[in-house]
Every structure is written in structure tokens, then in C-alpha cells.
Scaffold this motif. Structure first.
Motif, PDB file in Angstrom:
ATOM      1  N   PHE A 211      32.531  46.199  35.349  1.00 17.47           N
ATOM      2  CA  PHE A 211      32.958  45.532  36.578  1.00 17.47           C
ATOM      3  C   PHE A 211      33.141  44.036  36.320  1.00 17.47           C
ATOM      4  O   PHE A 211      34.140  43.432  36.701  1.00 17.47           O
ATOM      5  N   ARG A 212      32.171  43.437  35.648  1.00 15.56           N
ATOM      6  CA  ARG A 212      32.217  42.012  35.311  1.00 15.56           C
ATOM      7  C   ARG A 212      33.460  41.713  34.474  1.00 15.56           C
ATOM      8  O   ARG A 212      34.177  40.742  34.718  1.00 15.56           O
ATOM      9  N   GLU A 213      33.752  42.558  33.497  1.00 12.15           N
ATOM     10  CA  GLU A 213      34.921  42.359  32.630  1.00 12.15           C
ATOM     11  C   GLU A 213      36.228  42.525  33.402  1.00 12.15           C
ATOM     12  O   GLU A 213      37.192  41.807  33.159  1.00 12.15           O
ATOM     13  N   ALA A 214      36.278  43.480  34.337  1.00 12.35           N
ATOM     14  CA  ALA A 214      37.478  43.673  35.153  1.00 12.35           C
ATOM     15  C   ALA A 214      37.760  42.419  35.978  1.00 12.35           C
ATOM     16  O   ALA A 214      38.912  41.965  36.072  1.00 12.35           O
ATOM     17  N   LEU A 215      36.716  41.852  36.571  1.00 10.84           N
ATOM     18  CA  LEU A 215      36.880  40.621  37.346  1.00 10.84           C
ATOM     19  C   LEU A 215      37.342  39.475  36.442  1.00 10.84           C
ATOM     20  O   LEU A 215      38.245  38.711  36.799  1.00 10.84           O
ATOM     21  N   LYS A 216      36.744  39.382  35.277  1.00 10.67           N
ATOM     22  CA  LYS A 216      37.085  38.319  34.329  1.00 10.67           C
ATOM     23  C   LYS A 216      38.545  38.441  33.874  1.00 10.67           C
ATOM     24  O   LYS A 216      39.267  37.447  33.795  1.00 10.67           O
ATOM     25  N   ARG A 217      38.996  39.667  33.580  1.00 14.48           N
ATOM     26  CA  ARG A 217      40.393  39.874  33.175  1.00 14.48           C
ATOM     27  C   ARG A 217      41.342  39.465  34.295  1.00 14.48           C
ATOM     28  O   ARG A 217      42.344  38.785  34.056  1.00 14.48           O
ATOM     29  N   GLY A 218      41.030  39.889  35.504  1.00 13.56           N
ATOM     30  CA  GLY A 218      41.871  39.540  36.654  1.00 13.56           C
ATOM     31  C   GLY A 218      41.929  38.042  36.879  1.00 13.56           C
ATOM     32  O   GLY A 218      43.004  37.476  37.102  1.00 13.56           O
ATOM     33  N   GLN A 219      40.782  37.381  36.812  1.00  9.86           N
ATOM     34  CA  GLN A 219      40.749  35.933  37.002  1.00  9.86           C
ATOM     35  C   GLN A 219      41.520  35.229  35.886  1.00  9.86           C
ATOM     36  O   GLN A 219      42.201  34.231  36.128  1.00  9.86           O
ATOM     37  N   GLY A 220      41.447  35.772  34.678  1.00 13.37           N
ATOM     38  CA  GLY A 220      42.207  35.215  33.553  1.00 13.37           C
ATOM     39  C   GLY A 220      43.705  35.311  33.790  1.00 13.37           C
ATOM     40  O   GLY A 220      44.463  34.381  33.476  1.00 13.37           O
ATOM     41  N   GLN A 221      44.140  36.431  34.359  1.00 10.01           N
ATOM     42  CA  GLN A 221      45.564  36.598  34.674  1.00 10.01           C
ATOM     43  C   GLN A 221      46.019  35.554  35.693  1.00 10.01           C
ATOM     44  O   GLN A 221      47.084  34.950  35.542  1.00 10.01           O
TER      45      GLN A 221
ATOM     46  N   LYS B 239      41.262  48.208  40.951  1.00  9.85           N
ATOM     47  CA  LYS B 239      41.423  47.481  42.208  1.00  9.85           C
ATOM     48  C   LYS B 239      40.732  46.113  42.127  1.00  9.85           C
ATOM     49  O   LYS B 239      41.282  45.103  42.574  1.00  9.85           O
ATOM     50  N   ALA B 240      39.545  46.088  41.521  1.00 11.93           N
ATOM     51  CA  ALA B 240      38.810  44.831  41.373  1.00 11.93           C
ATOM     52  C   ALA B 240      39.606  43.846  40.515  1.00 11.93           C
ATOM     53  O   ALA B 240      39.725  42.658  40.860  1.00 11.93           O
ATOM     54  N   GLU B 241      40.161  44.331  39.409  1.00 19.75           N
ATOM     55  CA  GLU B 241      40.953  43.467  38.526  1.00 19.75           C
ATOM     56  C   GLU B 241      42.193  42.945  39.254  1.00 19.75           C
ATOM     57  O   GLU B 241      42.530  41.755  39.159  1.00 19.75           O
TER      58      GLU B 241
ATOM     59  N   ALA C 268      35.580  40.853  47.495  1.00 11.45           N
ATOM     60  CA  ALA C 268      34.615  41.792  48.069  1.00 11.45           C
ATOM     61  C   ALA C 268      35.186  42.453  49.316  1.00 11.45           C
ATOM     62  O   ALA C 268      35.072  43.683  49.482  1.00 11.45           O
ATOM     63  N   HIS C 269      35.815  41.680  50.171  1.00 17.51           N
ATOM     64  CA  HIS C 269      36.409  42.223  51.401  1.00 17.51           C
ATOM     65  C   HIS C 269      37.474  43.266  51.061  1.00 17.51           C
ATOM     66  O   HIS C 269      37.514  44.339  51.667  1.00 17.51           O
ATOM     67  N   ALA C 270      38.327  42.955  50.092  1.00 10.93           N
ATOM     68  CA  ALA C 270      39.386  43.891  49.702  1.00 10.93           C
ATOM     69  C   ALA C 270      38.800  45.177  49.108  1.00 10.93           C
ATOM     70  O   ALA C 270      39.387  46.253  49.243  1.00 10.93           O
ATOM     71  N   LEU C 271      37.638  45.062  48.456  1.00 11.21           N
ATOM     72  CA  LEU C 271      36.982  46.230  47.856  1.00 11.21           C
ATOM     73  C   LEU C 271      36.131  46.993  48.871  1.00 11.21           C
ATOM     74  O   LEU C 271      35.597  48.056  48.568  1.00 11.21           O
ATOM     75  N   GLY C 272      35.969  46.407  50.053  1.00 12.90           N
ATOM     76  CA  GLY C 272      35.188  47.062  51.091  1.00 12.90           C
ATOM     77  C   GLY C 272      33.684  46.934  50.905  1.00 12.90           C
ATOM     78  O   GLY C 272      32.918  47.781  51.362  1.00 12.90           O
ATOM     79  N   ILE C 273      33.262  45.865  50.229  1.00 13.35           N
ATOM     80  CA  ILE C 273      31.830  45.640  50.006  1.00 13.35           C
ATOM     81  C   ILE C 273      31.475  44.214  50.424  1.00 13.35           C
ATOM     82  O   ILE C 273      32.360  43.371  50.614  1.00 13.35           O
ATOM     83  N   ALA C 274      30.195  43.956  50.553  1.00 11.74           N
ATOM     84  CA  ALA C 274      29.721  42.613  50.873  1.00 11.74           C
ATOM     85  C   ALA C 274      29.765  41.758  49.605  1.00 11.74           C
ATOM     86  O   ALA C 274      29.707  42.268  48.485  1.00 11.74           O
ATOM     87  N   GLU C 275      29.856  40.453  49.782  1.00 13.72           N
ATOM     88  CA  GLU C 275      29.862  39.554  48.621  1.00 13.72           C
ATOM     89  C   GLU C 275      28.575  39.708  47.811  1.00 13.72           C
ATOM     90  O   GLU C 275      28.605  39.690  46.579  1.00 13.72           O
ATOM     91  N   SER C 276      27.452  39.890  48.489  1.00 17.31           N
ATOM     92  CA  SER C 276      26.178  40.065  47.780  1.00 17.31           C
ATOM     93  C   SER C 276      26.212  41.328  46.911  1.00 17.31           C
ATOM     94  O   SER C 276      25.674  41.345  45.806  1.00 17.31           O
ATOM     95  N   THR C 277      26.859  42.382  47.399  1.00 16.56           N
ATOM     96  CA  THR C 277      26.993  43.618  46.619  1.00 16.56           C
ATOM     97  C   THR C 277      27.876  43.369  45.404  1.00 16.56           C
ATOM     98  O   THR C 277      27.576  43.847  44.306  1.00 16.56           O
ATOM     99  N   LEU C 278      28.944  42.616  45.579  1.00 16.15           N
ATOM    100  CA  LEU C 278      29.814  42.271  44.456  1.00 16.15           C
ATOM    101  C   LEU C 278      29.015  41.563  43.373  1.00 16.15           C
ATOM    102  O   LEU C 278      29.087  41.928  42.199  1.00 16.15           O
TER     103      LEU C 278
END
Length: 152
Positions: free
Chosen positions: A60-70, A25-27, A40-50
């Protein structure tokens, strides 16, 4: 205030289980091109938690990086398609980013000059003398000079 909780906080809200479903979901959210706040909103968490989990959990960091790369690749492809189809702004943007040395608006030139203060002062004095000499020559009466020349 009740039981020591800060106003507006939900007990246990910051506890996140980072499993495969959460990572997918994060990716996906990162691939949509949204900001960290939107993800963060879509994941149901605060930005600080993200950000906290981004620092702590490599998966988690890699999932975000892959998604941003896409998302970046999609925009690059769209830009390239527009550039090829004749959209001038897209062409310029593409060339400035892919060939910056040739297409940059501003070219920087670096020059290193090693001049001491005394050299600079001497150069200024010489320039001043030259200007004074030229002024002196321009103010002399040419007829007088000719007549003195004729007398000798």
C-alpha cells in the motif's frame, strides 16, 4: 449509546482488504496529486485508516509512493515546458531548484573566529587608545606647535 460503539463510528468501517484493485485505485488517486485526506475519501476510508495501513502494508505504501511520484513528474514536466516557453517565474523556480548554489536568493557564509575574551578586551582597549590619541592630536593648536618648534 448503543452496544459500546463511539458516536459517529460505523462498525467494521476500518476493515480494509488490500487487494490489487485497492492498490491500483490508491496509486491512481495519489497520482492525481490529492492530499492524504482526498485519497482516503476516494478510497472510502478515514485518513487515520490510510495512515495505519500505510505503516503496516508495504504494498500500500509503495502504491501511494508510485502515484505521488507520477504526480511530481507531471508537474516537473509542465514546469519545464513553461520554463522553456519563456514563463519567467517558471524559469526562476526551475533554476533555483536545479542549481541552488548559483541561483539562491540568500547565500550563507559560515565563519569561525577563535578569539578569547582577553584578546577581545585588549583589542577594544587599543582601539580606544588610538581614538583618544587622535582626538588629542586634533585638539592641539597647530600655531603653538609651530612657534615652539621655531624657538628651538
Amino acid at each position: 449509546m448503543s452496544s459500546g460503539n463511539r458516536k459517529g463510528r460505523v462498525p467494521g468501517k476500518g476493515n480494509v482488504i488490500i487487494d490489487e484493485e485497492f492498490l491500483k485505485k490508491a496509486e491512481k488517486e495519489a497520482a492525481s496529486g490529492g492530499s492524504y485526506i482526498a485519497i482516503a475519501h476516494a478510497l472510502g476510508i478515514a485518513e487515520s485508516t490510510l495512515h495505519k495501513h500505510k505503516k503496516k502494508a508495504a504494498a500500500f505504501r509503495e502504491a501511494l509512493k508510485r502515484g505521488q511520484g507520477q504526480a511530481i513528474r507531471e508537474v516537473e514536466n509542465a514546469l519545464f515546458k513553461d520554463a522553456k516557453s519563456g514563463v519567467t517565474t517558471a524559469q526562476i523556480f526551475f533554476l533555483k531548484n536545479r542549481c541552488p548554489e548559483e541561483w539562491r536568493d540568500r547565500h550563507e557564509v559560515e565563519a569561525k573566529v577563535d578569539v578569547s575574551a582577553s584578546d577581545a578586551l585588549e583589542w577594544v582597549r587599543k582601539q580606544d587608545e588610538d581614538v583618544q590619541l587622535e582626538r588629542q592630536q586634533n585638539t592641539e593648536d597647530p600655531i603653538e606647535e609651530e612657534s615652539e618648534y621655531m624657538r628651538h
